[in-house]
Write a protein that holds these residues in place. Sequence first.
Motif, PDB file in Angstrom:
ATOM      1  N   PRO A 159       0.802  -1.222   0.000  1.00 17.19           N
ATOM      2  CA  PRO A 159       0.000   0.000   0.000  1.00 17.19           C
ATOM      3  C   PRO A 159       0.836   1.273   0.000  1.00 17.19           C
ATOM      4  O   PRO A 159       0.297   2.378   0.012  1.00 17.19           O
ATOM      5  N   PHE A 160       2.177   1.129   0.002  1.00 15.73           N
ATOM      6  CA  PHE A 160       3.049   2.289   0.145  1.00 15.73           C
ATOM      7  C   PHE A 160       3.613   2.755  -1.199  1.00 15.73           C
ATOM      8  O   PHE A 160       4.027   1.934  -2.023  1.00 15.73           O
ATOM      9  N   ARG A 161       3.648   4.061  -1.398  1.00 19.29           N
ATOM     10  CA  ARG A 161       4.425   4.649  -2.486  1.00 19.29           C
ATOM     11  C   ARG A 161       5.784   5.025  -1.918  1.00 19.29           C
ATOM     12  O   ARG A 161       5.870   5.778  -0.944  1.00 19.29           O
ATOM     13  N   ALA A 162       6.842   4.457  -2.477  1.00 21.93           N
ATOM     14  CA  ALA A 162       8.196   4.692  -1.978  1.00 21.93           C
ATOM     15  C   ALA A 162       8.943   5.645  -2.893  1.00 21.93           C
ATOM     16  O   ALA A 162       9.039   5.408  -4.098  1.00 21.93           O
ATOM     17  N   ASP A 163       9.458   6.733  -2.322  1.00 21.64           N
ATOM     18  CA  ASP A 163      10.339   7.668  -3.024  1.00 21.64           C
ATOM     19  C   ASP A 163      11.697   7.591  -2.368  1.00 21.64           C
ATOM     20  O   ASP A 163      11.806   7.512  -1.134  1.00 21.64           O
ATOM     21  N   THR A 164      12.761   7.621  -3.166  1.00 17.70           N
ATOM     22  CA  THR A 164      14.106   7.447  -2.627  1.00 17.70           C
ATOM     23  C   THR A 164      15.028   8.575  -3.071  1.00 17.70           C
ATOM     24  O   THR A 164      14.850   9.159  -4.141  1.00 17.70           O
ATOM     25  N   TRP A 165      16.010   8.861  -2.222  1.00 18.39           N
ATOM     26  CA  TRP A 165      17.011   9.880  -2.516  1.00 18.39           C
ATOM     27  C   TRP A 165      18.390   9.340  -2.160  1.00 18.39           C
ATOM     28  O   TRP A 165      18.552   8.632  -1.154  1.00 18.39           O
ATOM     29  N   LEU A 166      19.397   9.676  -2.958  1.00 23.26           N
ATOM     30  CA  LEU A 166      20.778   9.336  -2.642  1.00 23.26           C
ATOM     31  C   LEU A 166      21.285  10.318  -1.593  1.00 23.26           C
ATOM     32  O   LEU A 166      21.300  11.530  -1.814  1.00 23.26           O
ATOM     33  N   LEU A 167      21.691   9.789  -0.430  1.00 19.92           N
ATOM     34  CA  LEU A 167      22.181  10.622   0.658  1.00 19.92           C
ATOM     35  C   LEU A 167      23.629  10.246   0.990  1.00 19.92           C
ATOM     36  O   LEU A 167      24.032   9.095   0.816  1.00 19.92           O
ATOM     37  N   PRO A 168      24.418  11.209   1.492  1.00 21.71           N
ATOM     38  CA  PRO A 168      25.853  10.972   1.704  1.00 21.71           C
ATOM     39  C   PRO A 168      26.148  10.109   2.931  1.00 21.71           C
ATOM     40  O   PRO A 168      25.620  10.343   4.018  1.00 21.71           O
ATOM     41  N   HIS A 169      26.974   9.095   2.728  1.00 22.65           N
ATOM     42  CA  HIS A 169      27.444   8.262   3.832  1.00 22.65           C
ATOM     43  C   HIS A 169      28.762   7.638   3.385  1.00 22.65           C
ATOM     44  O   HIS A 169      29.216   7.837   2.257  1.00 22.65           O
ATOM     45  N   PHE A 170      29.392   6.880   4.272  1.00 19.15           N
ATOM     46  CA  PHE A 170      30.651   6.234   3.919  1.00 19.15           C
ATOM     47  C   PHE A 170      30.463   5.277   2.747  1.00 19.15           C
ATOM     48  O   PHE A 170      31.380   5.053   1.956  1.00 19.15           O
ATOM     49  N   VAL A 171      29.288   4.672   2.680  1.00 18.56           N
ATOM     50  CA  VAL A 171      28.888   3.891   1.507  1.00 18.56           C
ATOM     51  C   VAL A 171      27.581   4.507   1.007  1.00 18.56           C
ATOM     52  O   VAL A 171      26.869   5.167   1.770  1.00 18.56           O
ATOM     53  N   PRO A 172      27.231   4.340  -0.271  1.00 22.69           N
ATOM     54  CA  PRO A 172      25.994   4.959  -0.778  1.00 22.69           C
ATOM     55  C   PRO A 172      24.779   4.553   0.041  1.00 22.69           C
ATOM     56  O   PRO A 172      24.598   3.381   0.379  1.00 22.69           O
ATOM     57  N   ASN A 173      23.944   5.524   0.352  1.00 23.61           N
ATOM     58  CA  ASN A 173      22.758   5.291   1.169  1.00 23.61           C
ATOM     59  C   ASN A 173      21.542   5.889   0.480  1.00 23.61           C
ATOM     60  O   ASN A 173      21.623   6.967  -0.117  1.00 23.61           O
ATOM     61  N   ALA A 174      20.419   5.197   0.576  1.00 21.50           N
ATOM     62  CA  ALA A 174      19.168   5.702   0.011  1.00 21.50           C
ATOM     63  C   ALA A 174      18.213   6.069   1.135  1.00 21.50           C
ATOM     64  O   ALA A 174      17.787   5.189   1.895  1.00 21.50           O
ATOM     65  N   GLY A 175      17.897   7.347   1.264  1.00 23.03           N
ATOM     66  CA  GLY A 175      16.819   7.748   2.153  1.00 23.03           C
ATOM     67  C   GLY A 175      15.498   7.375   1.508  1.00 23.03           C
ATOM     68  O   GLY A 175      15.382   7.371   0.273  1.00 23.03           O
ATOM     69  N   ILE A 176      14.498   7.048   2.311  1.00 21.22           N
ATOM     70  CA  ILE A 176      13.235   6.572   1.743  1.00 21.22           C
ATOM     71  C   ILE A 176      12.052   7.274   2.399  1.00 21.22           C
ATOM     72  O   ILE A 176      12.045   7.523   3.604  1.00 21.22           O
ATOM     73  N   ARG A 177      11.060   7.596   1.601  1.00 19.93           N
ATOM     74  CA  ARG A 177       9.820   8.223   2.056  1.00 19.93           C
ATOM     75  C   ARG A 177       8.674   7.306   1.660  1.00 19.93           C
ATOM     76  O   ARG A 177       8.486   7.001   0.472  1.00 19.93           O
ATOM     77  N   LEU A 178       7.916   6.833   2.654  1.00 23.19           N
ATOM     78  CA  LEU A 178       6.787   5.939   2.422  1.00 23.19           C
ATOM     79  C   LEU A 178       5.493   6.717   2.601  1.00 23.19           C
ATOM     80  O   LEU A 178       5.268   7.324   3.656  1.00 23.19           O
ATOM     81  N   THR A 179       4.645   6.680   1.583  1.00 19.95           N
ATOM     82  CA  THR A 179       3.421   7.482   1.587  1.00 19.95           C
ATOM     83  C   THR A 179       2.199   6.606   1.387  1.00 19.95           C
ATOM     84  O   THR A 179       2.180   5.732   0.516  1.00 19.95           O
ATOM     85  N   THR A 180       1.182   6.834   2.209  1.00 18.59           N
ATOM     86  CA  THR A 180      -0.147   6.254   2.019  1.00 18.59           C
ATOM     87  C   THR A 180      -1.145   7.396   2.163  1.00 18.59           C
ATOM     88  O   THR A 180      -0.780   8.498   2.585  1.00 18.59           O
ATOM     89  N   PRO A 181      -2.422   7.166   1.833  1.00 12.23           N
ATOM     90  CA  PRO A 181      -3.409   8.225   2.056  1.00 12.23           C
ATOM     91  C   PRO A 181      -3.531   8.616   3.523  1.00 12.23           C
ATOM     92  O   PRO A 181      -4.023   9.694   3.843  1.00 12.23           O
ATOM     93  N   GLU A 182      -3.078   7.750   4.432  1.00 15.42           N
ATOM     94  CA  GLU A 182      -3.249   7.993   5.855  1.00 15.42           C
ATOM     95  C   GLU A 182      -2.069   8.686   6.510  1.00 15.42           C
ATOM     96  O   GLU A 182      -2.242   9.410   7.488  1.00 15.42           O
ATOM     97  N   ALA A 183      -0.853   8.476   6.013  1.00 14.64           N
ATOM     98  CA  ALA A 183       0.314   9.022   6.705  1.00 14.64           C
ATOM     99  C   ALA A 183       1.552   8.947   5.817  1.00 14.64           C
ATOM    100  O   ALA A 183       1.574   8.247   4.799  1.00 14.64           O
ATOM    101  N   VAL A 184       2.594   9.680   6.252  1.00 11.62           N
ATOM    102  CA  VAL A 184       3.877   9.696   5.547  1.00 11.62           C
ATOM    103  C   VAL A 184       4.995   9.448   6.557  1.00 11.62           C
ATOM    104  O   VAL A 184       5.076  10.121   7.596  1.00 11.62           O
ATOM    105  N   LEU A 185       5.835   8.466   6.270  1.00  8.65           N
ATOM    106  CA  LEU A 185       7.011   8.166   7.081  1.00  8.65           C
ATOM    107  C   LEU A 185       8.254   8.449   6.249  1.00  8.65           C
ATOM    108  O   LEU A 185       8.384   7.950   5.122  1.00  8.65           O
ATOM    109  N   ALA A 186       9.174   9.249   6.792  1.00  4.32           N
ATOM    110  CA  ALA A 186      10.432   9.551   6.111  1.00  4.32           C
ATOM    111  C   ALA A 186      11.583   9.007   6.941  1.00  4.32           C
ATOM    112  O   ALA A 186      11.642   9.233   8.158  1.00  4.32           O
ATOM    113  N   TYR A 187      12.506   8.298   6.299  1.00  3.15           N
ATOM    114  CA  TYR A 187      13.633   7.679   7.006  1.00  3.15           C
ATOM    115  C   TYR A 187      14.929   8.048   6.291  1.00  3.15           C
ATOM    116  O   TYR A 187      15.106   7.748   5.110  1.00  3.15           O
TER     117      TYR A 187
END
Length: 266
Positions: free
Chosen positions: A129-157
């Motif tokens: 049920p989640f729409r996932a959007d990802t971004w390349l973020l800086p770390h010692f190794v490549p890291n993907a930040g992720i945003r999970l979206t539903t009609p009810e709520a949004v979680l960003a990690y």
Amino acid sequence: MGVNQSATIIAGLLFITPDLAVRDQAKRAREEFAHALSAYLDLVALKRAADAGPAEALEKAAEVGEGWPFLYLQGTLRRARLEKIPPTLPVYARHGAADAVLALDKPSMLAGAYHLREFKPGDRFDIGPFRADTWLLPHFVPNAGIRLTTPEAVLAYTGDTGPSPKILRLAQSADLLLSEATYIHEVPTADAPYLLTARMAGQYASQAGAASLMLTHLWPGTDPKAAHETAAEAFRDPIYVATSGLVTNVARGSGHAVSRPNDADA
């Protein structure tokens, strides 16, 4: 107020009352299922540690628990077995990120237990049920930040990351920002491009307009209270510190976290 107006208001209340009741029931059901699923995953891990195969561990763990969530899991697994659907776990990871983990053991240990779905940071895709959007973020190794979206709520990690303007887009108006906060006030110079502080996490949450903030990835020995207080200097809305066994209900406009008793800090 006329009779027609009164009738209209009463009709409106009668219309929305069942909807509110259903929403409240759905919320309670989601919370109950989340608690049950957490316990189920712990049981699966115990079964695997006892040398049970992937399919056996999933089924045996489901048989231990009680209540409708476990009955649902039992039915799903039974149906999968009868229809010969392998109980594989979809694993989403940045391209190549899982290679080192999968190389820790012989391929047959996990073969058939997972289905690897790789993506590139910047990709958008659906997970249930989640729409996932990802971004390349800086770390010692490549890291993907992720945003999970539903009609009810949004979680960003953020995942493990250093400072980046992309974090503001990742966390924009999120109901909960789960942010890396390795240090409290300052990152050592050599690591500064690759890690965040609790202060930075609070600043990002405030600038992005997040509804709540959870600090995670604290350096071992870090005082959670000090991290919380430092983040609160920039962000006044609800702030939590991730701990072992913490169960969080992410709802539109607010975050609500409940810690299971007798769990140690992460």
